[in-house]
Design a protein around this motif. Structure first.
Motif, PDB file in Angstrom:
ATOM      1  N   HIS A 155      85.836 -35.326  42.354  1.00  0.00           N
ATOM      2  CA  HIS A 155      85.711 -36.104  41.112  1.00  0.00           C
ATOM      3  C   HIS A 155      84.328 -35.986  40.480  1.00  0.00           C
ATOM      4  CE1 HIS A 155      83.535 -39.091  43.487  1.00  0.00           C
ATOM      5  NE2 HIS A 155      84.562 -39.160  44.317  1.00  0.00           N
ATOM      6  N   ARG A 157      81.731 -37.852  40.383  1.00  0.00           N
ATOM      7  CA  ARG A 157      81.195 -39.069  39.765  1.00  0.00           C
ATOM      8  C   ARG A 157      80.014 -39.623  40.585  1.00  0.00           C
ATOM      9  NH1 ARG A 157      84.236 -41.931  36.053  1.00  0.00           N
ATOM     10  NH2 ARG A 157      86.309 -41.098  35.602  1.00  0.00           N
ATOM     11  N   ASP A 200      83.370 -44.651  33.566  1.00  0.00           N
ATOM     12  CA  ASP A 200      82.796 -44.312  32.266  1.00  0.00           C
ATOM     13  C   ASP A 200      82.745 -45.543  31.381  1.00  0.00           C
ATOM     14  OD1 ASP A 200      82.596 -41.643  32.999  1.00  0.00           O
ATOM     15  OD2 ASP A 200      84.605 -41.183  32.254  1.00  0.00           O
TER      16      ASP A 200
END
Length: 203
Positions: A155, A157, A200
């Motif tokens: 991912h 992130r 986000d």
């Protein structure tokens, strides 16, 4: 008015920009616990012979955290009672039943944080309330931040790696089966290991 010399102006501008960047970095971010990296475990005494280790296999949660100020808020974790696992089908069935979790009438355990007290840059105490068997009682958890970096694959992130420990007396929630005769301990050790993914946008 005296003109501002270029070096002074540049230094002032740099301070302003630096302050703006620092403020931006200090903005709180929402994190969601990665269900693939969320271990929900407990230990309880069994007749003095062993500390039985069990798990809940299904849980989810999220929280808002400000890295700069170490402010944590909106922490909320839900655990599915019927997902309890102790490595023995008969025992799991018993624990899901009315003597313990009563999963049919109370399918979820729900923790909501009330405040967070940092003790260092990587540790702190999370106070909250746990609802189980229709009762809500206070619980305090010790939190350790293991890692805060962008995930190196998948991912990709920014991810927090957390170890969380705590304890409770299950009789505070009315779960007193086996306590009086020493068959099953009242004191339960809580063990949580998790990775939380930054989301986000703003909280």
């Amino acid at each position: 008015m005296r003109p501002v010399r270029l070096p002074v102006f540049a230094a002032t501008l740099a301070l302003i920009v630096s302050g703006a960047i620092s403020t931006a970095q200090a903005e709180p971010k929402r994190f969601e616990i990665d269900p693939d990296h969320f271990t929900i475990a407990f230990m309880v005494d069994h007749m003095g012979y062993e500390n039985l280790l069990g798990q809940f296999l299904k849980g989810e949660g999220s929280f808002v955290y400000d890295r700069e100020t170490q402010t944590l808020s909106e922490a909320d974790v839900t655990i599915q009672a019927a997902s309890v696992f102790t490595n023995l089908d008969a025992r799991d069935h018993h624990v899901r039943g009315g003597d313990f979790l009563d999963a049919e009438d109370h399918p979820r355990l729900h923790f909501v944080a009330t405040d967070f007290e940092p003790s260092s840059s990587t540790t702190g105490r999370l106070n909250g309330e746990l609802t189980m068997l229709g009762r809500t009682e206070p619980v305090t958890l010790d939190v350790t931040l293991n890692k805060d970096e962008v995930y190196p694959f998948g991912h990709g992130r920014p991810t927090l790696g957390l170890s969380v420990r705590g304890a409770l007396d299950r009789s505070d929630w009315g779960m007193d089966y086996g306590v009086g005769n020493g068959m099953v301990g009242d004191h339960v050790t809580l063990i949580f290991e998790l990775e939380a993914l930054e989301q986000d946008g703003s909280p």
